[in-house]
Design an enzyme around this catalytic site. Structure first.
Site, PDB file in Angstrom:
ATOM      1  N   CYS A  31     -54.840  34.613  15.739  1.00  0.00           N
ATOM      2  CA  CYS A  31     -55.058  35.805  14.915  1.00  0.00           C
ATOM      3  C   CYS A  31     -56.544  36.074  14.767  1.00  0.00           C
ATOM      4  O   CYS A  31     -57.362  35.161  14.890  1.00  0.00           O
ATOM      5  CB  CYS A  31     -54.476  35.582  13.523  1.00  0.00           C
ATOM      6  SG  CYS A  31     -52.731  35.260  13.590  1.00  0.00           S
ATOM      7  N   TYR A 171     -42.047  33.342  21.720  1.00  0.00           N
ATOM      8  CA  TYR A 171     -42.676  32.572  20.641  1.00  0.00           C
ATOM      9  C   TYR A 171     -41.624  31.747  19.915  1.00  0.00           C
ATOM     10  O   TYR A 171     -40.847  32.254  19.120  1.00  0.00           O
ATOM     11  CB  TYR A 171     -43.356  33.552  19.683  1.00  0.00           C
ATOM     12  CG  TYR A 171     -44.160  32.944  18.563  1.00  0.00           C
ATOM     13  CD1 TYR A 171     -44.790  31.703  18.701  1.00  0.00           C
ATOM     14  CD2 TYR A 171     -44.329  33.624  17.370  1.00  0.00           C
ATOM     15  CE1 TYR A 171     -45.542  31.170  17.685  1.00  0.00           C
ATOM     16  CE2 TYR A 171     -45.086  33.105  16.337  1.00  0.00           C
ATOM     17  CZ  TYR A 171     -45.691  31.874  16.493  1.00  0.00           C
ATOM     18  OH  TYR A 171     -46.437  31.350  15.478  1.00  0.00           O
ATOM     19  N   HIS A 175     -43.314  27.397  12.303  1.00  0.00           N
ATOM     20  CA  HIS A 175     -41.937  27.452  11.801  1.00  0.00           C
ATOM     21  C   HIS A 175     -41.632  28.837  11.253  1.00  0.00           C
ATOM     22  O   HIS A 175     -40.824  28.997  10.378  1.00  0.00           O
ATOM     23  CB  HIS A 175     -41.643  26.358  10.771  1.00  0.00           C
ATOM     24  CG  HIS A 175     -42.740  26.138   9.791  1.00  0.00           C
ATOM     25  ND1 HIS A 175     -43.136  24.902   9.382  1.00  0.00           N
ATOM     26  CD2 HIS A 175     -43.555  27.004   9.164  1.00  0.00           C
ATOM     27  CE1 HIS A 175     -44.138  25.014   8.534  1.00  0.00           C
ATOM     28  NE2 HIS A 175     -44.404  26.271   8.383  1.00  0.00           N
ATOM     29  N   ASP A 267     -51.706  22.715  12.940  1.00  0.00           N
ATOM     30  CA  ASP A 267     -52.070  23.216  14.260  1.00  0.00           C
ATOM     31  C   ASP A 267     -53.563  23.551  14.307  1.00  0.00           C
ATOM     32  O   ASP A 267     -54.242  23.260  15.284  1.00  0.00           O
ATOM     33  CB  ASP A 267     -51.233  24.464  14.566  1.00  0.00           C
ATOM     34  CG  ASP A 267     -51.134  24.729  16.044  1.00  0.00           C
ATOM     35  OD1 ASP A 267     -51.214  23.758  16.819  1.00  0.00           O
ATOM     36  OD2 ASP A 267     -50.975  25.891  16.431  1.00  0.00           O
TER      37      ASP A 267
END
Ligand code: ADP
Ligand code: SF4
Length: 697
Positions: A31, A171, A175, A267
Site C-alpha cells: 500500500c 490474493y 487474514h 509481515d
C-alpha cells in the site's frame, strides 16, 4: 563501475509464466496511501522504482468489486471498465522503464465493512469485522454468491489484462482476503463442500487460480499471494496443516508463489522486533514443494543476504516493499557496484503509518517518497546550485544532515557545525536504546554520502553562538538545532505544567541522554504516545529498576498502532515486568511518589516511586534563531541573505519530518518562488458541468 561478480546471480532473468523478469529484485504488492483518488501520485511513485531497476513493480491491493470497499484505507480498484484507464496509466508508467507490472486483485471479504458502498460484507460464514471495528457482521455466502464472486473475479482479471498488467495475482494472503478467510478454520464454519476439510476450505483458492489461468491464457502470468501462517497458532492457518496442503495441492498451478505472513504486523515486522531475513522459516517452505518461482520478503537491504537467500534455495526472487520505498534505486546501485550508496530502510514503519492514517506515503529515509508527481522530486536527482553562496548549517541531527547532504549534492560549499562530539542529533541517542539500533542508519547513510563530497565539511564539538554565526562568513545560514524535552509535563493531555515537576527526582529524556543516574522504582509518564515512553521504560527496566509506565490514554504507545508496533510491544513490556497503567493522568508529584487521577472520574490514587521520567512533549531549541532574527541590520552587515530554521527547531516531530524539512529547504534554495499551494493538485474529473441529483422513481 561494474557490479562485483558475487552479485551476478541477482541479475539473472527469470521466467514467470509467459513473461520474463529482467532480474530477481521484485517489488511485491504494498500500500502507499494514494489509491484510486490520487492516480498520478501512485503511478509516478511506482514508475520511479522501475527506473531504479526493480524487475517487477506491483500495485497495492486492488479491489475487484464494490462489496470489497476498504474505506477509509486508500486503495486502487477495478470495479468496471471505467477504472481500467487509471490502472493503464500505472502499467505504462512502470513498463516504460522495463519492469513487469503486477496487480494484486483483492476482495477483503468480511474483513472490512464497506463504509462507502454500504454493500453487505460477504464471507464464508457470518463473521464480525477484522479491520474496521464496526458493529456489523458479514453475510455467509451461498453457492450462488460463490459463483457470482468467481465471475466478478474473472471480470476483474480481464480488466487487469486490458489495463496491460503482466502479472495478475490471486490474493490468499494475510487474514483479510476472501480465499484466506475460506481457508482459515477461524473464519470458515461451513458444512458444505467449501467447509470442513482443508481440501474443502482451499477449494475457492483453486477455483480462482483455474479461472484466472483460463481467462488470461498467455497474455499474462498468474501469481498467488499466500499466507501459510496466519499467526494465530493451531486455531488458524498453520504452516503444518493449511500452509503445506495448499502449496502441495496447487504447487504447479500458478506461475509464481508470493509468500507472506499472516497478520500485517508480522509481515511488515518493525526493526524493534524483527531482524533482516526474519521471514526465512516461512519462505523456505514453498521452495521445497513447488518448482515455480517463489518470492518472499524479509526487509532485505544487504546484497550479500540477498545472494545468500538465492544460493541457499530459500527464494527465487528477493521481494521488497519497505527497502524499495527507502531506496527505489537499490537494484541499480547493486548493478553499478555502488552498494555503499544504498539508503537502507530502518524498519520504523512510518510508511505503514501513512496508510493507517489514510495519507499518501512518506518515508524516514527517502524524503522524495510520495512527492514524485506532485512536487517532481526524484530520489536520486536534484537541481545544481543556484548561486555561489556559502552555507552554514548549525546542528547535525537528521534535519541538518539531510540538508547538508542534499545541498552538497547540488554543489554548494557547506560547513555543517555540531555542538556534540558526534553527529546524529537525536538519532545518535535513540539508536542506542532498546530495539532502535537500525535507526542509526539515518545518520550513517548521510555520513557516508557526505564523506564523498569535497564541498561539505563537518565540524563537531563546536557550539555556535549568535556572534559565531554572524562572523562565520556564510551567506546562507540554516539552523537545525533540534528540540528539548519538556520537564513541566505539558503535552497532549495537560496544556499547562503539572505540580511538582520542578523536583530534583523528575527527569527528562535529555537528562537520560546525558547519563543522569535514575533511582528506581521509576514512573515513566507518557503523554507523547509514540515510541519514546515505552523505549525508555524498557531501558530502565533492563537496568534493573522497577518501572511503571503511566499514560492518560486507554493504551500505552497509542500512536504505534499506526506503525503496527503496539500489538507486539505490549506483550514485550509485560514480559519484562513493566507495570502498565492506562487511563490515568499525572495529577502531581511530591513526597514519596505521584498522584494519579482517573481520566474519567478524576478520583486520585497514590503511587509510590523514587523518580519520575517525563515523556510528554518537546519545545524547539530556537534560542539561537530568535537571537539572530531579531536584528536584521546585523544579518545584513554580516552578509547573511538567508536565515532559516528547519526540523525540530521549528516544531518538534518525527525523525521523518526532520529529514523531510532539511530536504525541502535544500530543494528550494535559490529556486523559483513557491506558490501558496506548494505542489501540483490531483483533481477530480467532473462528469457534469452542473450537478443535479441522479434520481429515478
Ligand atoms: P532534528 O531532528 O531537527 O535534526 P536534533 O535534535 O536531532 O534535531 O539535532 C539537533 C542538533 O543540533 C543536535 O545534535 C545539537 O547538538 C545541535 N545543536 C543545537 N544547538 C547548536 C549550536 N548552537 N551549535 C551547534 N550545534 C547545535
Ligand atoms: Fe523503511 Fe521507515 Fe522508510 Fe518505511 S518509513 S521504508 S520502514 S525507513
Amino acid at each position: 563501475m561494474a557490479r562485483h561478480p558475487r552479485y551476478d546471480i541477482l541479475f539473472e532473468p527469470i521466467k514467470i509464466g509467459p513473461k520474463v523478469a529482467k532480474n530477481r529484485l521484485y517489488q511485491v504488492p504494498h500500500c502507499n496511501g494514494f489509491g484510486y483518488h490520487l492516480p498520478h501520485g501512485d503511478a509516478a511513485f511506482r514508475s520511479i522504482k522501475s527506473e531504479g531497476g526493480w524487475a517487477v513493480v506491483c500495485t497495492e491491493q486492488c479491489s475487484i468489486h464494490p462489496s470489497s470497499d476498504a474505506t477509509p484505507y486508500p486503495e486502487t480498484r477495478l470495479w468496471d471498465d471505467g477504472d481500467v484507464r487509471q490502472l493503464a496509466m500505472f502499467t505504462e508508467a512502470v513498463q516504460e522503464h522495463g519492469a513487469l507490472a503486477g496487480v494484486l486483485l483483492a476482495h477483503n471479504s468480511s474483513g472490512i465493512s464497506n463504509r462507502t458502498t454500504r454493500e453487505v460484507p460477504l464471507g464464508p460464514s457470518p463473521n464480525s469485522m477484522y479491520y474496521n471495528v464496526d458493529p456489523i457482521m458479514g453475510r455467509e455466502m451461498d453457492k450462488k454468491d460463490i459463483r457470482e464472486f468467481r465471475r466478478w473475479h474473472v471480470e476483474a482479471v480481464k480488466r487487469a489484462v486490458s489495463a496491460g498488467f503482466d502479472i495478475i495475482y490471486i490474493y490468499c494472503g494475510h487474514h483479510f482476503s476472501m480465499p484466506a478467510m475460506f481457508l482459515s478454520p477461524l473464519t470458515n464454519h461451513r458444512s458444505d463442500e467449501y467447509g470442513g476439510s482443508v481440501e474443502n476450505r482451499a477449494r475457492l483458492t483453486g477455483e480462482l487460480l483455474e479461472d484466472a489461468k483460463e481467462a488470461v491464457g498467455d497474455k499474462a502470468a498468474v501469481a498467488i499471494r499466500f499466507t501459510p501462517d496466519e499467526g494465530y497458532g493451531p486455531a488458524g492457518i498453520t504452516p503444518e496443516v493449511e500452509g503445506r496442503a495448499v502449496l502441495e495441492m496447487f504447487a504447479e498451478l500458478p506461475d509464481l508463489w508470493d509468500i507472506c505472513l499472516g497478520g500485517w504486523e508480522y509481515d511488515s515486522g518493525a526493526s524493534r522486533f524483527d531482524a533482516e531475513g526474519y521471514q526465512e522459516p516461512i519462505n523456505s517452505l514453498a521452495k521445497k514443494i513447488t518448482s515455480k518461482p517463489v518470492v518472499g520478503t524479509g526487509r532485505f537491504t544487504s546484497p550479500d543476504t540477498m545472494v545468500s537467500q538465492i544460493e541457499r534455495g530459500i527464494l527465487d526472487f528477493i521481494g521488497s516493499a519497505r527497502p524499495s520505498i527507502a531506496d527505489p534505486f537499490l537494484p541499480r546501485k547493486i548493478e553499478e557496484g555502488r552498494n555503499e550508496d544504498i539508503r537502507e530502510c530502518i524498519g520504523c514503519n512510518i510508511c505503514v503509518a501513512s496508510e493507517n492514517i489514510h495519507a499518501p506515503i512518506r518515508c524516514t529515509q527517502n524524503p522524495a517518497a510520495g512527492e514524485e508527481w506532485r512536487r517532481g522530486w526524484h530520489p536520486e536527482e536534484i537541481a545544481t546550485k543556484g548561486s555561489e553562496d556559502n552555507v552554514l548549517i548549525v546542528g547535525a541531527g537528521p534535519a541538518g544532515l539531510e540538508c547538508a547532504r542534499a545541498l552538497g549534492q547540488r554543489g554548494y560549499t557547506i560547513h555543517l557545525v555540531e555542538a556534540d562530539e558526534e553527529i546524529g542529533g537525536r538519532v545518535a541517542f535513540e539508536s542506542t536504546l532498546p530495539g532502535l539500533a537500525e535507526w542509526g542508519r539515518v545518520r550513517d547513510y548521510r555520513r557516508g554520502q557526505i564523506a564523498k563530497m569535497k564541498n561539505v565539511e563537518i565540524h563537531t564539538g563546536s557550539r555556535l553562538s549568535a556572534d559565531d554565526v554572524l562572523n562565520y562568513g556564510a551567506e546562507v545560514v540554516v539552523l537545525a538545532t533540534g528540540s528539548l524535552w519538556r520537564k513541566d509535563g505539558a503535552g497532549f493531555s495537560n496544556k499547562s505544567p503539572i505540580a511538582g515537576t520542578d523536583g530534583a527526582n523528575v527527569f527528562t529524556l535529555d537528562d537520560v541522554r546525558n547519563g543522569v543516574t535514575i533511582e528506581g522504582p521509576v514512573v515513566v509518564f507518557d503523554d507523547d504516545h509514540y515510541h519514546m515512553g515505552a523505549v525508555i521504560a524498557e531501558k530502565l527496566r533492563a537496568e534493573g529498576n522497577e518501572v511503571t509506565l503511566v499514560t492518560p490514554l486507554m493504551a500505552v504507545s497509542m500512536w504505534t498502532d499506526n506503525t503496527m508496533e503496539r500489538p507486539r510491544l505490549i506483550p514485550k513490556l509485560l514480559e519484562m515486568g513493566i507495570e502498565l497503567v492506562t487511563d490515568r493522568n499525572l495529577a502531581s508529584i511530591g513526597g514519596n511518589g505521584v498522584e494519579l487521577a482517573c481520566v474519567y472520574s478524576g478520583k486520585t490514587e497514590h503511587h509510590a516511586c523514587k523518580s519520575v521520567v517525563m515523556v510528554t512533549s518537546r519545545l524547539p531549541d530556537d534560542g539561537l534563531y530568535k537571537e539572530l532574527i531579531k536584528d536584521s541590520a546585523k544579518l545584513e552587515e554580516a552578509g547573511i541573505r538567508t536565515l532559516k530554521a528547519i526540523g525540530d527547531s521549528i516544531a518538534a516531530g518525527t525523525i521523518q519530518t526532520a529529514v523531510a524539512s532539511g530536504h525541502r529547504f535544500a530543494r528550494e534554495l535559490d529556486g523559483p518562488e513557491i506558490d501558496d499551494v506548494p505542489f501540483r493538485l490531483e483533481r477530480v474529473d467532473l462528469q457534469d458541468d452542473k450537478c443535479v441529483a441522479n434520481l429515478s422513481l
